[in-house]
Design a protein around this motif. Structure first.
Motif, PDB file in Angstrom:
ATOM      1  N   LYS A  41       0.843  -1.195   0.000  1.00 45.80           N
ATOM      2  CA  LYS A  41       0.000   0.000   0.000  1.00 45.80           C
ATOM      3  C   LYS A  41       0.878   1.244   0.000  1.00 45.80           C
ATOM      4  O   LYS A  41       1.997   1.228   0.480  1.00 45.80           O
ATOM      5  CB  LYS A  41      -0.910   0.020   1.220  1.00 45.80           C
ATOM      6  N   THR A  42       0.323   2.315  -0.552  1.00 48.73           N
ATOM      7  CA  THR A  42       0.966   3.617  -0.544  1.00 48.73           C
ATOM      8  C   THR A  42       0.083   4.544   0.283  1.00 48.73           C
ATOM      9  O   THR A  42      -1.137   4.506   0.167  1.00 48.73           O
ATOM     10  CB  THR A  42       1.098   4.170  -1.974  1.00 48.73           C
ATOM     11  N   GLY A  43       0.682   5.399   1.110  1.00 49.33           N
ATOM     12  CA  GLY A  43      -0.075   6.344   1.922  1.00 49.33           C
ATOM     13  C   GLY A  43       0.096   7.764   1.417  1.00 49.33           C
ATOM     14  O   GLY A  43       1.204   8.201   1.143  1.00 49.33           O
ATOM     15  N   PHE A  44      -1.013   8.467   1.262  1.00 48.93           N
ATOM     16  CA  PHE A  44      -1.015   9.888   0.928  1.00 48.93           C
ATOM     17  C   PHE A  44      -1.392  10.621   2.209  1.00 48.93           C
ATOM     18  O   PHE A  44      -2.435  10.365   2.794  1.00 48.93           O
ATOM     19  CB  PHE A  44      -2.020  10.192  -0.187  1.00 48.93           C
ATOM     20  N   VAL A  45      -0.536  11.542   2.652  1.00 51.13           N
ATOM     21  CA  VAL A  45      -0.706  12.193   3.952  1.00 51.13           C
ATOM     22  C   VAL A  45      -0.937  13.682   3.761  1.00 51.13           C
ATOM     23  O   VAL A  45      -0.278  14.336   2.952  1.00 51.13           O
ATOM     24  CB  VAL A  45       0.544  11.975   4.836  1.00 51.13           C
ATOM     25  N   SER A  46      -1.880  14.223   4.543  1.00 46.73           N
ATOM     26  CA  SER A  46      -2.130  15.664   4.554  1.00 46.73           C
ATOM     27  C   SER A  46      -2.347  16.090   5.998  1.00 46.73           C
ATOM     28  O   SER A  46      -2.888  15.337   6.803  1.00 46.73           O
ATOM     29  CB  SER A  46      -3.371  15.998   3.721  1.00 46.73           C
ATOM     30  N   GLU A  47      -1.923  17.295   6.322  1.00 46.97           N
ATOM     31  CA  GLU A  47      -2.117  17.790   7.679  1.00 46.97           C
ATOM     32  C   GLU A  47      -2.657  19.210   7.631  1.00 46.97           C
ATOM     33  O   GLU A  47      -2.467  19.923   6.658  1.00 46.97           O
ATOM     34  CB  GLU A  47      -0.821  17.716   8.482  1.00 46.97           C
ATOM     35  N   ALA A  48      -3.374  19.568   8.679  1.00 47.94           N
ATOM     36  CA  ALA A  48      -3.919  20.921   8.783  1.00 47.94           C
ATOM     37  C   ALA A  48      -4.069  21.256  10.256  1.00 47.94           C
ATOM     38  O   ALA A  48      -4.346  20.382  11.070  1.00 47.94           O
ATOM     39  CB  ALA A  48      -5.271  21.018   8.089  1.00 47.94           C
ATOM     40  N   GLY A  49      -3.894  22.521  10.587  1.00 52.83           N
ATOM     41  CA  GLY A  49      -4.110  22.923  11.962  1.00 52.83           C
ATOM     42  C   GLY A  49      -3.239  24.086  12.359  1.00 52.83           C
ATOM     43  O   GLY A  49      -2.560  24.691  11.546  1.00 52.83           O
ATOM     44  N   ALA A  50      -3.282  24.353  13.646  1.00 49.98           N
ATOM     45  CA  ALA A  50      -2.566  25.493  14.206  1.00 49.98           C
ATOM     46  C   ALA A  50      -1.066  25.247  14.177  1.00 49.98           C
ATOM     47  O   ALA A  50      -0.597  24.190  14.598  1.00 49.98           O
ATOM     48  CB  ALA A  50      -3.036  25.749  15.634  1.00 49.98           C
ATOM     49  N   HIS A  51      -0.313  26.213  13.675  1.00 47.83           N
ATOM     50  CA  HIS A  51       1.150  26.131  13.694  1.00 47.83           C
ATOM     51  C   HIS A  51       1.602  26.123  15.151  1.00 47.83           C
ATOM     52  O   HIS A  51       1.136  26.907  15.968  1.00 47.83           O
ATOM     53  CB  HIS A  51       1.751  27.324  12.955  1.00 47.83           C
ATOM     54  N   GLY A  52       2.485  25.235  15.491  1.00 45.93           N
ATOM     55  CA  GLY A  52       2.954  25.156  16.867  1.00 45.93           C
ATOM     56  C   GLY A  52       1.997  24.429  17.785  1.00 45.93           C
ATOM     57  O   GLY A  52       2.009  24.622  18.992  1.00 45.93           O
TER      58      GLY A  52
END
Length: 74
Positions: free
Chosen positions: A3-14
């Motif tokens: 399997k291959t994973g595609f990763v994304s993140e979002a949120g407050a810096h720090g």
């Protein structure tokens, strides 16, 4: 099967679990069977180009949120 994973993140810096203020952060991973990898990569590329033509969100926080919601909905 691989399997291959595609990763994304979002949120407050720090972001910190211990600190006040930055309380939201999200990490999303989409796992795809290796044999479907190219098709999924191409689909993500088309979506990014359609919703983020210059690779970034529009100026102003509200415009960026609208772009992100449209991207996620599609």
């Amino acid at each position: 099967m691989a399997k291959t994973g595609f990763v994304s993140e979002a949120g407050a810096h720090g972001f910190s679990f211990d600190g006040p203020g930055s309380t939201h952060f999200s990490i999303t991973v989409v796992l795809v069977e290796e044999e479907n990898r190219r098709e999924v990569e191409e689909g993500f590329r088309r979506l990014r180009e359609r919703h983020f033509p210059n690779g970034k969100t529009s100026p102003g926080e509200e415009n960026g949120k609208v772009q992100q919601k449209r991207f996620m909905k599609e």
